[in-house]
Design a protein around this motif. Structure first.
Motif, mmCIF file in Angstrom:
data_model
loop_
_atom_site.group_PDB
_atom_site.id
_atom_site.type_symbol
_atom_site.label_atom_id
_atom_site.label_comp_id
_atom_site.label_asym_id
_atom_site.label_seq_id
_atom_site.Cartn_x
_atom_site.Cartn_y
_atom_site.Cartn_z
ATOM 1 N N PHE A 71 -36.324 -3.317 38.300
ATOM 2 C CA PHE A 71 -35.917 -4.241 37.244
ATOM 3 C C PHE A 71 -34.863 -3.588 36.355
ATOM 4 O O PHE A 71 -34.842 -2.359 36.196
ATOM 5 C CB PHE A 71 -37.111 -4.637 36.362
ATOM 6 C CG PHE A 71 -38.092 -5.564 37.018
ATOM 7 C CD1 PHE A 71 -37.927 -6.928 36.934
ATOM 8 C CD2 PHE A 71 -39.175 -5.058 37.726
ATOM 9 C CE1 PHE A 71 -38.835 -7.788 37.548
ATOM 10 C CE2 PHE A 71 -40.075 -5.899 38.342
ATOM 11 C CZ PHE A 71 -39.900 -7.275 38.255
ATOM 12 N N GLY A 72 -34.048 -4.426 35.759
ATOM 13 C CA GLY A 72 -33.117 -3.953 34.748
ATOM 14 C C GLY A 72 -33.200 -4.815 33.508
ATOM 15 O O GLY A 72 -33.299 -6.042 33.603
ATOM 16 N N VAL A 73 -33.226 -4.169 32.350
ATOM 17 C CA VAL A 73 -33.063 -4.896 31.085
ATOM 18 C C VAL A 73 -31.564 -4.862 30.828
ATOM 19 O O VAL A 73 -31.006 -3.831 30.452
ATOM 20 C CB VAL A 73 -33.858 -4.236 29.951
ATOM 21 C CG1 VAL A 73 -33.710 -5.045 28.666
ATOM 22 C CG2 VAL A 73 -35.337 -4.111 30.329
ATOM 23 N N LEU A 74 -30.912 -6.010 31.058
ATOM 24 C CA LEU A 74 -29.460 -6.071 31.163
ATOM 25 C C LEU A 74 -28.871 -7.146 30.259
ATOM 26 O O LEU A 74 -29.594 -8.006 29.740
ATOM 27 C CB LEU A 74 -29.055 -6.376 32.616
ATOM 28 C CG LEU A 74 -29.630 -5.470 33.707
ATOM 29 C CD1 LEU A 74 -29.285 -6.032 35.079
ATOM 30 C CD2 LEU A 74 -29.121 -4.045 33.559
ATOM 31 N N TYR A 75 -27.568 -7.108 30.106
ATOM 32 C CA TYR A 75 -26.876 -8.185 29.400
ATOM 33 C C TYR A 75 -26.880 -9.443 30.270
ATOM 34 O O TYR A 75 -26.645 -9.374 31.489
ATOM 35 C CB TYR A 75 -25.433 -7.800 29.096
ATOM 36 C CG TYR A 75 -25.271 -6.788 27.992
ATOM 37 C CD1 TYR A 75 -25.720 -7.055 26.700
ATOM 38 C CD2 TYR A 75 -24.651 -5.566 28.236
ATOM 39 C CE1 TYR A 75 -25.566 -6.129 25.678
ATOM 40 C CE2 TYR A 75 -24.477 -4.633 27.218
ATOM 41 C CZ TYR A 75 -24.945 -4.920 25.949
ATOM 42 O OH TYR A 75 -24.787 -4.000 24.953
ATOM 43 N N ALA A 76 -27.099 -10.588 29.641
ATOM 44 C CA ALA A 76 -27.079 -11.854 30.369
ATOM 45 C C ALA A 76 -25.734 -12.069 31.057
ATOM 46 O O ALA A 76 -25.673 -12.610 32.167
ATOM 47 C CB ALA A 76 -27.375 -13.009 29.407
ATOM 48 N N SER A 77 -24.661 -11.627 30.431
ATOM 49 C CA SER A 77 -23.331 -11.816 31.003
ATOM 50 C C SER A 77 -23.151 -11.046 32.309
ATOM 51 O O SER A 77 -22.338 -11.435 33.158
ATOM 52 C CB SER A 77 -22.257 -11.375 30.001
ATOM 53 O OG SER A 77 -22.428 -10.005 29.661
ATOM 54 N N ALA A 137 -15.176 -7.719 32.873
ATOM 55 C CA ALA A 137 -14.745 -8.909 33.625
ATOM 56 C C ALA A 137 -13.853 -9.840 32.787
ATOM 57 O O ALA A 137 -12.740 -10.177 33.215
ATOM 58 C CB ALA A 137 -15.961 -9.663 34.164
ATOM 59 N N PRO A 138 -14.277 -10.272 31.599
ATOM 60 C CA PRO A 138 -13.404 -11.151 30.835
ATOM 61 C C PRO A 138 -12.142 -10.470 30.333
ATOM 62 O O PRO A 138 -11.063 -11.092 30.315
ATOM 63 C CB PRO A 138 -14.281 -11.623 29.668
ATOM 64 C CG PRO A 138 -15.338 -10.591 29.534
ATOM 65 C CD PRO A 138 -15.585 -10.099 30.922
ATOM 66 N N ASN A 141 -3.810 -12.458 32.109
ATOM 67 C CA ASN A 141 -3.171 -13.647 31.534
ATOM 68 C C ASN A 141 -2.097 -13.259 30.520
ATOM 69 O O ASN A 141 -1.008 -13.846 30.482
ATOM 70 C CB ASN A 141 -4.221 -14.535 30.854
ATOM 71 C CG ASN A 141 -5.208 -15.130 31.832
ATOM 72 O OD1 ASN A 141 -4.982 -15.109 33.051
ATOM 73 N ND2 ASN A 141 -6.311 -15.640 31.327
ATOM 74 N N TRP A 142 -2.421 -12.274 29.703
ATOM 75 C CA TRP A 142 -1.503 -11.793 28.667
ATOM 76 C C TRP A 142 -0.213 -11.254 29.292
ATOM 77 O O TRP A 142 0.885 -11.544 28.845
ATOM 78 C CB TRP A 142 -2.219 -10.717 27.858
ATOM 79 C CG TRP A 142 -1.386 -9.917 26.911
ATOM 80 C CD1 TRP A 142 -0.898 -8.661 27.111
ATOM 81 C CD2 TRP A 142 -0.970 -10.298 25.593
ATOM 82 N NE1 TRP A 142 -0.210 -8.228 26.006
ATOM 83 C CE2 TRP A 142 -0.238 -9.222 25.056
ATOM 84 C CE3 TRP A 142 -1.151 -11.432 24.818
ATOM 85 C CZ2 TRP A 142 0.326 -9.241 23.794
ATOM 86 C CZ3 TRP A 142 -0.599 -11.458 23.547
ATOM 87 C CH2 TRP A 142 0.126 -10.386 23.049
ATOM 88 N N PHE A 167 -14.383 -15.839 27.842
ATOM 89 C CA PHE A 167 -15.647 -15.149 27.591
ATOM 90 C C PHE A 167 -16.833 -16.022 28.011
ATOM 91 O O PHE A 167 -17.787 -15.547 28.631
ATOM 92 C CB PHE A 167 -15.767 -14.774 26.115
ATOM 93 C CG PHE A 167 -14.942 -13.595 25.700
ATOM 94 C CD1 PHE A 167 -15.162 -12.344 26.254
ATOM 95 C CD2 PHE A 167 -13.929 -13.728 24.755
ATOM 96 C CE1 PHE A 167 -14.399 -11.246 25.886
ATOM 97 C CE2 PHE A 167 -13.155 -12.641 24.373
ATOM 98 C CZ PHE A 167 -13.390 -11.397 24.942
ATOM 99 N N ALA A 168 -16.770 -17.308 27.681
ATOM 100 C CA ALA A 168 -17.861 -18.223 28.026
ATOM 101 C C ALA A 168 -18.018 -18.349 29.537
ATOM 102 O O ALA A 168 -19.145 -18.442 30.054
ATOM 103 C CB ALA A 168 -17.601 -19.588 27.401
#
Length: 258
Positions: free
Chosen positions: A191-197, A41-42, A49-50, A250-251
């Motif tokens: 359930f998934g153990v996933l990245y917070a992002s 995504a980021p 943008n680039w 990214f944030a």
């Protein structure tokens, strides 16, 4: 009516045009980027943008950090490698005899336990205090600990919680973080153990608070310019995705600052 001589000239010009078109090079492409799938995504936004700044559009290839490192090791040509696992960035740097000073840290991340917001497990944490009790008798997915960084972080957490022997035997192991996310979205895993992002910006998932705090290795996304790179914009693109402007992108997608 046009003369035969005029028609012959037109045919000659058309022939020359076709030959020139056949010999003309295809449109130039930007640098080839091998990146961890959790960054899609980021990085897609940053690439757009680039390109809008007048640069050539990067060619982005997403997979697990391990799979991409193996592709590089086996001769696949790329300009940049971006890993979610410091072990693999170190491996590539050592194998390629790359100057470690060239490694750039782009962002960080954390791990969450997530489930469907409209599913039967969405509010279990309000009444069930432990991870072991929440995950008893349900299906759980994450990356494969043997080949996917997300899975390795998940295993660290579950080992620390003392429930790896149970969960590890029945966990649905996937080939990438995006595949694990997809199983939870499709409700093929409870359930998934996933990245917070991967979870933070979604309205259809809920994550449990206080899960995994301090129980896994630090997650840092690092990038390096590869020895095989010959693209004139590769280094500039690396500078761009390591910039303060990129950090804000990214944030926005739930990653932490490097």
């Amino acid at each position: 009516m046009p003369s035969n001589q005029f028609i012959q000239r037109i045919l000659i010009l058309l022939g020359v045009s076709l030959v020139l078109a056949a010999c003309a090079p295809s449109g130039p492409t930007g640098p080839v980027i091998f990146a961890a799938s959790s960054l899609q995504a980021p990085l897609d936004e940053l690439a757009e943008n680039w390109t809008s700044l007048g640069n050539r559009e990067p060619v982005l290839s997403y997979a697990s950090s391990t799979a991409l490192a193996r592709q590089i090791e086996n001769g696949s040509l790329a300009d940049l490698y971006i890993s979610a696992d410091e072990q693999w960035i170190d491996y590539i740097v050592t194998a390629g005899k790359i100057d470690p000073d060239g490694i750039r840290t782009l962002a960080g991340n954390s791990i969450v336990l997530a489930t469907s917001r409209d599913g039967p497990h969405a509010k279990l944490y309000e009444t069930i205090p432990t991870t072991a009790a929440i995950l008893e008798g349900v299906t759980v997915t994450s990356g494969d600990p043997d080949s996917v960084p997300l899975g390795r972080y998940a295993k660290e957490i579950l080992v620390a919680e003392g429930i790896w022997d149970d969960i590890g035997r029945r966990m649905i192991r996937t080939s990438s973080s995006s595949a694990a996310l997809r199983l939870v979205l499709l409700k093929e895993a409870d359930f998934g153990v996933l990245y917070a992002s991967d979870v933070e910006r979604r309205d259809d998932l809920v994550s449990y608070p206080a899960f995994a705090k301090g129980l896994h290795s630090p997650i840092r996304y690092k990038a390096v310019l590869l020895p095989s790179s010959g693209h004139p914009e590769a280094g500039e693109f690396l500078d761009y995705i390591a910039s303060d402007e990129a950090a804000a992108v990214f944030a926005k997608y739930g990653f932490t600052l490097p």
